[in-house]
Design a protein around this motif. Structure first.
Motif, PDB file in Angstrom:
ATOM      1  N   GLY A 187      69.928  42.815  24.858  1.00 29.65           N
ATOM      2  CA  GLY A 187      70.294  41.482  24.547  1.00 29.65           C
ATOM      3  C   GLY A 187      69.774  40.988  22.929  1.00 29.65           C
ATOM      4  O   GLY A 187      69.066  41.770  22.261  1.00 29.65           O
TER       5      GLY A 187
ATOM      6  N   ILE B 124      57.468  45.273   9.668  1.00 24.29           N
ATOM      7  CA  ILE B 124      56.032  45.424   9.487  1.00 24.29           C
ATOM      8  C   ILE B 124      55.801  46.866   9.988  1.00 24.29           C
ATOM      9  O   ILE B 124      54.711  47.367   9.468  1.00 24.29           O
TER      10      ILE B 124
ATOM     11  N   ASN C 222      75.415  47.661  25.090  1.00 26.93           N
ATOM     12  CA  ASN C 222      75.237  46.229  25.550  1.00 26.93           C
ATOM     13  C   ASN C 222      74.233  46.162  26.398  1.00 26.93           C
ATOM     14  O   ASN C 222      73.839  44.931  27.288  1.00 26.93           O
ATOM     15  N   ALA C 223      73.105  47.131  26.385  1.00 25.05           N
ATOM     16  CA  ALA C 223      71.997  46.792  27.402  1.00 25.05           C
ATOM     17  C   ALA C 223      71.037  45.870  26.913  1.00 25.05           C
ATOM     18  O   ALA C 223      70.399  45.195  27.411  1.00 25.05           O
TER      19      ALA C 223
ATOM     20  N   GLN D  10      64.126  40.439  32.619  1.00 24.61           N
ATOM     21  CA  GLN D  10      65.971  40.541  32.618  1.00 24.61           C
ATOM     22  C   GLN D  10      66.237  41.762  33.346  1.00 24.61           C
ATOM     23  O   GLN D  10      67.480  41.747  34.225  1.00 24.61           O
TER      24      GLN D  10
ATOM     25  N   MET E 284      67.138  39.115  22.378  1.00 26.96           N
ATOM     26  CA  MET E 284      65.729  39.218  22.607  1.00 26.96           C
ATOM     27  C   MET E 284      65.348  40.430  21.760  1.00 26.96           C
ATOM     28  O   MET E 284      64.446  40.613  20.760  1.00 26.96           O
ATOM     29  N   LEU E 285      65.701  41.799  22.265  1.00 25.09           N
ATOM     30  CA  LEU E 285      65.314  42.943  21.761  1.00 25.09           C
ATOM     31  C   LEU E 285      65.622  43.019  20.310  1.00 25.09           C
ATOM     32  O   LEU E 285      64.942  43.650  19.676  1.00 25.09           O
TER      33      LEU E 285
ATOM     34  N   THR F 109      58.358  39.557  24.281  1.00 28.54           N
ATOM     35  CA  THR F 109      59.452  40.205  24.423  1.00 28.54           C
ATOM     36  C   THR F 109      59.525  41.231  25.603  1.00 28.54           C
ATOM     37  O   THR F 109      60.664  41.186  26.413  1.00 28.54           O
TER      38      THR F 109
ATOM     39  N   ARG G 105      68.922  41.912  36.470  1.00 30.08           N
ATOM     40  CA  ARG G 105      70.111  42.519  36.369  1.00 30.08           C
ATOM     41  C   ARG G 105      70.175  43.674  37.824  1.00 30.08           C
ATOM     42  O   ARG G 105      71.137  43.986  38.087  1.00 30.08           O
TER      43      ARG G 105
ATOM     44  N   VAL H  71      59.616  42.799  13.851  1.00 31.62           N
ATOM     45  CA  VAL H  71      58.606  44.113  14.013  1.00 31.62           C
ATOM     46  C   VAL H  71      58.992  45.098  12.960  1.00 31.62           C
ATOM     47  O   VAL H  71      57.978  45.775  12.502  1.00 31.62           O
TER      48      VAL H  71
ATOM     49  N   PHE I 275      63.372  41.025  18.290  1.00 28.77           N
ATOM     50  CA  PHE I 275      62.234  41.681  18.239  1.00 28.77           C
ATOM     51  C   PHE I 275      62.049  42.806  17.154  1.00 28.77           C
ATOM     52  O   PHE I 275      61.243  42.754  16.381  1.00 28.77           O
TER      53      PHE I 275
END
Lengths: 99, 334
Positions: free
Chosen positions: B199, B212, B196-197, A87, B201-202, A80, A91, B209, B205
């Motif tokens: 995406g 957990i 909107n910084a 990314q 993916m984060l 990640t 940008r 996580v 994630f």
């Protein structure tokens, strides 16, 4: 020396080799994308080998599971973060390296 | 020396060489970003050092607070500094100059470098003298602590010392965090978080996580009674989750009304104090717990402290008063 210790030793050395390769790539590769690519791949395999080697020394299955969990969590985190770094670089307009 | 001892010695040597080098790099670097990254590295090296000194409690705290959260705070402060146009931003125009302007490179140093180096040298000499004149084989307080620590209920000696024997240490530490939040909130309102910084993916994630991390926080709290862990480590785990959530665009405290947020911030230290004062009322010392209920009381205090520490750290990361305070609506972001 017992066989199991030998297996552990070989695993640790192999793991260290992959860590080294990843680090050398970080220092030597031309741009951020190639560096990230090599570093995350190398470190994941290196960590897997180190943890595999250590799991042969574990006293119980729960320890083996803990080692496996460490590997999975580090993999999730490192893939990640490497994506996010790439990314951010894209940008900011960092151009990928071309020969 | 056997092979393992040799490997350990080599490892220690590497850490000993790296520690001052990285520390120097962090202090000397003119590039703020580089300095912060080196500071984070220094924290991780320190955590390793504590592990080698067989102090896993301190190592956990150093890695989580000193390296992780401090790093996040410093990085967000740097980013905010870069976004702030000196003197023009409405939210920061009343800040003192040193907060909104980058540090001058070489002009008007307040302290002469020679005086500073001299002071550091004196301090180093004093510390060296203190270490050299330490009695060999000093027993310290370890036997006394081991004798006092109850065998079953609260087997972790560090937790025993921090919460039972010297509870006011922990109370004061949480008090410091409380003061820090008061200071940050009084400086101004929180900056608008970048939209909107993050995406998918984060967000994915955090979704993976996050649960957990909550589990680990609970484990650290529970394990703290007889293994390394405790309220601070657990609270930092929650705080880190809060920071991740903020980064992913889901501000964890945004839906909390102001009074609930303030209650969460003060509940830990307040409960701590209340228990301590009650003990005085019962004819005991401040923060002295009756043996029979020590574990339950300490777990209760630590659980509340964990929530407070987590909320405080997220509030610190937000970097200002929650926005809802001014507008009166409840849609403020933190």
């Amino acid at each position: 020396m017992e066989a199991i210790d030998l297996v552990t030793g070989v695993g640790l050395v192999l793991g260290a080799f992959f860590f080294c390769a990843g680090t050398i790539a970080l220092l030597r590769f031309p741009d951020i994308y190639t560096r990230l690519h090599a570093l995350t791949k190398g470190d994941n395999v290196g960590l897997a080998l180190v943890l595999l080697a250590l799991s042969f020394q574990a006293g119980s299955w729960s320890e083996v599971c803990a080692l496996l969990l460490i590997w999975l969590l580090v993999m999730v985190a490192s893939s990640t973060t490497s994506f996010l770094i790439a990314q951010a670089a894209q940008r900011k307009g960092v151009k990928p390296w071309t020969r | 020396m056997d092979a393992l001892g040799l490997v350990n010695a080599a490892f220690d040597l590497v850490v000993i060489v790296l520690l001052p080098a990285v520390a120097l790099g962090a202090v000397m670097s003119a590039d703020l970003f580089k300095a912060i990254i080196l500071f984070i590295t220094l924290g991780l090296l320190l955590a390793l050092t504590w592990v080698r000194l067989a102090a896993p409690d301190v190592a956990l705290a150093e890695a989580a607070i000193g390296s992780g959260l401090m790093g996040a705070l410093l990085l967000s402060a740097r980013e905010r500094l870069a976004r702030t146009r000196p003197g023009r931003d409405r939210r920061t125009s009343h800040y003192p100059r040193w907060m909104t302007h980058p540090p001058p490179r070489r002009s008007h140093r307040a302290v002469s470098p020679w005086a500073a180096s001299g002071l550091v040298l004196i301090a180093v000499a004093g510390l060296t003298a203190a270490v050299v004149t330490l009695p060999h084989e000093a027993a310290g307080l370890a036997p006394e602590v081991a004798r006092q620590t109850p065998q079953r209920d609260l087997a972790n000696q560090v937790t025993f010392v921090l919460l039972d024997a010297r509870g006011y240490d922990t109370l004061l530490e949480i008090g410091v965090l409380l003061l820090a939040v008061a200071a940050v909130w009084s400086l101004g309102e929180a900056p608008e978080p970048p939209q909107n910084a993050a995406g998918p993916m984060l967000q994915g994630f955090v979704g993976t996580v996050g649960p957990i991390m909550v589990l680990v926080a609970g484990y650290l709290l529970w394990a703290g009674t007889d293994a390394p862990g405790g309220a601070f480590q657990a609270g930092v785990m929650l705080g880190a989750l809060g920071v991740l959530l903020s980064l992913a665009g889901r501000h964890p405290l945004a839906r909390l009304p102001g009074w609930a947020l303030r209650l969460a911030v003060v509940s830990g230290p307040m409960l701590f104090l209340a228990v301590g004062v009650t003990m005085i009322g019962l004819g005991r010392h401040f923060l002295e717990y009756p043996q029979a209920h020590a574990k339950a009381l300490i777990l209760l205090i630590e659980a509340t402290a964990m929530i407070s520490i987590g909320v405080i750290l997220v509030s610190l990361y937000a970097g200002g008063r929650p926005l809802s305070d001014e507008s009166g609506t409840r849609k403020g972001r933190l």
